[in-house]
Design a protein around this motif. Sequence first.
Motif, PDB file in Angstrom:
ATOM      1  N   ILE A  39       0.825  -1.209   0.000  1.00  0.00           N
ATOM      2  CA  ILE A  39       0.000   0.000   0.000  1.00  0.00           C
ATOM      3  C   ILE A  39       0.860   1.260   0.000  1.00  0.00           C
ATOM      4  O   ILE A  39       1.853   1.355   0.719  1.00  0.00           O
ATOM      5  CB  ILE A  39      -0.926   0.030   1.232  1.00  0.00           C
ATOM      6  CG1 ILE A  39      -1.857  -1.182   1.204  1.00  0.00           C
ATOM      7  CG2 ILE A  39      -1.723   1.329   1.288  1.00  0.00           C
ATOM      8  CD1 ILE A  39      -2.740  -1.304   2.416  1.00  0.00           C
ATOM      9  N   ALA A  40       0.429   2.234  -0.833  1.00  0.00           N
ATOM     10  CA  ALA A  40       1.008   3.574  -0.839  1.00  0.00           C
ATOM     11  C   ALA A  40      -0.146   4.563  -0.974  1.00  0.00           C
ATOM     12  O   ALA A  40      -1.217   4.213  -1.482  1.00  0.00           O
ATOM     13  CB  ALA A  40       1.982   3.740  -1.992  1.00  0.00           C
ATOM     14  N   TYR A  41       0.060   5.796  -0.507  1.00  0.00           N
ATOM     15  CA  TYR A  41      -1.006   6.788  -0.605  1.00  0.00           C
ATOM     16  C   TYR A  41      -0.436   8.179  -0.831  1.00  0.00           C
ATOM     17  O   TYR A  41       0.737   8.442  -0.586  1.00  0.00           O
ATOM     18  CB  TYR A  41      -1.902   6.768   0.636  1.00  0.00           C
ATOM     19  CG  TYR A  41      -1.210   7.125   1.922  1.00  0.00           C
ATOM     20  CD1 TYR A  41      -1.247   8.426   2.400  1.00  0.00           C
ATOM     21  CD2 TYR A  41      -0.537   6.162   2.663  1.00  0.00           C
ATOM     22  CE1 TYR A  41      -0.621   8.755   3.583  1.00  0.00           C
ATOM     23  CE2 TYR A  41       0.084   6.487   3.851  1.00  0.00           C
ATOM     24  CZ  TYR A  41       0.044   7.779   4.310  1.00  0.00           C
ATOM     25  OH  TYR A  41       0.672   8.110   5.472  1.00  0.00           O
ATOM     26  N   SER A  42      -1.310   9.059  -1.344  1.00  0.00           N
ATOM     27  CA  SER A  42      -0.908  10.426  -1.642  1.00  0.00           C
ATOM     28  C   SER A  42      -2.134  11.328  -1.603  1.00  0.00           C
ATOM     29  O   SER A  42      -3.261  10.874  -1.794  1.00  0.00           O
ATOM     30  CB  SER A  42      -0.269  10.495  -3.028  1.00  0.00           C
ATOM     31  OG  SER A  42       0.123  11.816  -3.332  1.00  0.00           O
ATOM     32  N   GLY A  43      -1.890  12.611  -1.419  1.00  0.00           N
ATOM     33  CA  GLY A  43      -2.969  13.589  -1.449  1.00  0.00           C
ATOM     34  C   GLY A  43      -3.320  13.975  -2.871  1.00  0.00           C
ATOM     35  O   GLY A  43      -2.710  13.522  -3.847  1.00  0.00           O
TER      36      GLY A  43
END
Length: 66
Positions: free
Chosen positions: A20-24
């Motif tokens: 999992i990776a996330y960003s705005g």
Amino acid sequence: MNNDTIIFIGMDTHKEFTEIAYSGYSRKSAIEHFGRIKTTKPAIVKFVNQMQSKYPKATLHFVYKV
């Protein structure tokens, strides 16, 4: 990262684990690597609860690769 935004969460799913990776929403937002979790319903629910706690006013958008 502002809590009044959209958080994009990328999930690379496998039989045993999910990366999992996330960003705005902003192009200036850094991509954060969350890590690897088990590909089970309880583990995914726990992750979603963590993200909702961290960004309570944000809208979470999930993208996954099988």
